[in-house]
Scaffold this motif. Sequence first.
Motif, PDB file in Angstrom:
ATOM      1  N   SER A   1       0.923  -1.173   0.075  1.00  0.00           N
ATOM      2  CA  SER A   1      -0.034  -0.142   0.077  1.00  0.00           C
ATOM      3  C   SER A   1       0.838   1.157   0.025  1.00  0.00           C
TER       4      SER A   1
ATOM      5  N   TYR B   1     -19.310  -8.210  -3.834  1.00  0.00           N
ATOM      6  CA  TYR B   1     -18.141  -7.507  -3.178  1.00  0.00           C
ATOM      7  C   TYR B   1     -16.835  -8.247  -3.392  1.00  0.00           C
TER       8      TYR B   1
ATOM      9  N   LYS C   1      -8.863   2.826   0.235  1.00  0.00           N
ATOM     10  CA  LYS C   1      -9.102   3.479   1.393  1.00  0.00           C
ATOM     11  C   LYS C   1     -10.579   3.286   1.562  1.00  0.00           C
ATOM     12  N   THR C   2     -10.921   3.273   2.743  1.00  0.00           N
ATOM     13  CA  THR C   2     -12.234   3.006   3.364  1.00  0.00           C
ATOM     14  C   THR C   2     -12.641   4.131   4.146  1.00  0.00           C
ATOM     15  N   ASN C   3     -12.348   5.293   4.137  1.00  0.00           N
ATOM     16  CA  ASN C   3     -12.485   6.365   5.292  1.00  0.00           C
ATOM     17  C   ASN C   3     -14.078   6.629   5.406  1.00  0.00           C
TER      18      ASN C   3
ATOM     19  N   LYS D   1       5.924  -5.411   4.946  1.00  0.00           N
ATOM     20  CA  LYS D   1       5.184  -6.023   6.276  1.00  0.00           C
ATOM     21  C   LYS D   1       4.858  -7.747   6.273  1.00  0.00           C
TER      22      LYS D   1
ATOM     23  N   ARG E   1       3.881 -11.298   6.806  1.00  0.00           N
ATOM     24  CA  ARG E   1       2.425 -12.041   7.063  1.00  0.00           C
ATOM     25  C   ARG E   1       2.653 -12.955   8.052  1.00  0.00           C
TER      26      ARG E   1
HETATM   27  C1  LIG Z   1     -10.748  -3.405   2.088  1.00  0.00           C
HETATM   28  C2  LIG Z   1      -9.692  -2.457   2.623  1.00  0.00           C
HETATM   29  C3  LIG Z   1      -9.697  -1.189   3.062  1.00  0.00           C
HETATM   30  C4  LIG Z   1      -8.534  -0.565   3.308  1.00  0.00           C
HETATM   31  N1  LIG Z   1      -8.804   0.776   3.960  1.00  0.00           N
HETATM   32  C5  LIG Z   1      -7.691   1.564   4.370  1.00  0.00           C
HETATM   33  C6  LIG Z   1      -8.000   2.854   4.859  1.00  0.00           C
HETATM   34  O1  LIG Z   1      -8.854   3.207   4.863  1.00  0.00           O
HETATM   35  N2  LIG Z   1      -6.765   3.603   5.105  1.00  0.00           N
HETATM   36  C7  LIG Z   1      -5.302   3.027   4.808  1.00  0.00           C
HETATM   37  O2  LIG Z   1      -4.511   3.657   5.289  1.00  0.00           O
HETATM   38  N3  LIG Z   1      -5.112   1.687   4.468  1.00  0.00           N
HETATM   39  C8  LIG Z   1      -6.379   1.119   4.134  1.00  0.00           C
HETATM   40  N4  LIG Z   1      -6.127  -0.299   3.744  1.00  0.00           N
HETATM   41  C9  LIG Z   1      -4.765  -0.725   3.385  1.00  0.00           C
HETATM   42  C10 LIG Z   1      -4.205  -1.483   4.277  1.00  0.00           C
HETATM   43  O3  LIG Z   1      -3.799  -0.871   5.568  1.00  0.00           O
HETATM   44  C11 LIG Z   1      -2.990  -2.383   3.995  1.00  0.00           C
HETATM   45  O4  LIG Z   1      -3.415  -3.360   2.920  1.00  0.00           O
HETATM   46  C12 LIG Z   1      -2.527  -3.225   5.048  1.00  0.00           C
HETATM   47  O5  LIG Z   1      -1.977  -2.447   6.112  1.00  0.00           O
HETATM   48  C13 LIG Z   1      -1.428  -4.029   4.580  1.00  0.00           C
HETATM   49  O6  LIG Z   1      -0.226  -3.361   3.779  1.00  0.00           O
HETATM   50  P1  LIG Z   1       0.074  -3.766   2.253  1.00  0.00           P
HETATM   51  O7  LIG Z   1      -0.913  -3.392   1.567  1.00  0.00           O
HETATM   52  O8  LIG Z   1       1.452  -2.776   2.161  1.00  0.00           O
HETATM   53  O9  LIG Z   1       0.340  -5.072   2.340  1.00  0.00           O
HETATM   54  C14 LIG Z   1      -7.181  -1.137   3.344  1.00  0.00           C
HETATM   55  C15 LIG Z   1      -7.195  -2.193   2.703  1.00  0.00           C
HETATM   56  C16 LIG Z   1      -8.210  -2.943   2.334  1.00  0.00           C
HETATM   57  C17 LIG Z   1      -8.223  -4.522   1.826  1.00  0.00           C
END
Ligand SMILES: Cc1cc2nc3c(=O)[nH]c(=O)nc-3n(C[C@H](O)[C@H](O)[C@H](O)COP(=O)(O)O)c2cc1C
Length: 186
Positions: A19, A110, A134-136, A172, A174
Amino acid sequence: MNTTGKKTALAKAIRERRSVKKGYNDKAVTEEVILDLLEDAVWAPTHGLRQPWRFIFVGPEKLGTFAKKIASTYPEERQQNREDYLNEPNAILVVVMDEPEIPKQWEENYGAVASMIQNFWLLAWERQLGAVWKTNPHIYDPKVKEILNIGDEEKIVGFVHLGYFDEQPALKERLPITEKFTRFEG
Ligand SMILES: Cc1cc2nc3c(=O)[nH]c(=O)nc-3n(C[C@H](O)[C@H](O)[C@H](O)COP(=O)(O)O)c2cc1C
């Protein structure tokens, strides 16, 4: 199929994808690139071939107006913070899902959208285009749905924040899969 035990390119991409939440550079995220990625991403599995998604692209030139409008749905004391936050990426892709009344179909939709987003995320990563789903709280706000003309039978699944990056975010780890795996003994 890989039977040699060596990591395939696909396995490596899945493991390396991160991410990307900050540190975006100034390179513009274009509509052409996003369409190109989506053309492949939508080959995700989709029950009944319903393809229950649509997309709203917010490009760099419109991001400022978009951020202001979305931020205006928050209480006044939060608005500047939310506007700045939404201006951090270079572009945003709003992912919208068809929302059926039947729970089974809702879950299938979904699942399909989540698979498609993962495809998109991996394909973007391959081009050094950072993404984060992001799911804010604003994605659930009826006022935001109205601003974006989202229908009553549609749901915003996420804002995908986008921007090219120079530095890869840290790995990160697992949990070991053995902690999540049991065998039916019955
Ligand atoms: C359905 C979903 C919603 C997420 N929503 C957020 C969010 O609102 N804010 C955020 O910072 N990261 C969000 N993430 C990212 C996760 O924080 C991130 O995937 C997780 O920390 C693992 O890190 P990586 O993707 O780098 O492996 C979301 C991921 C998923 C799958």
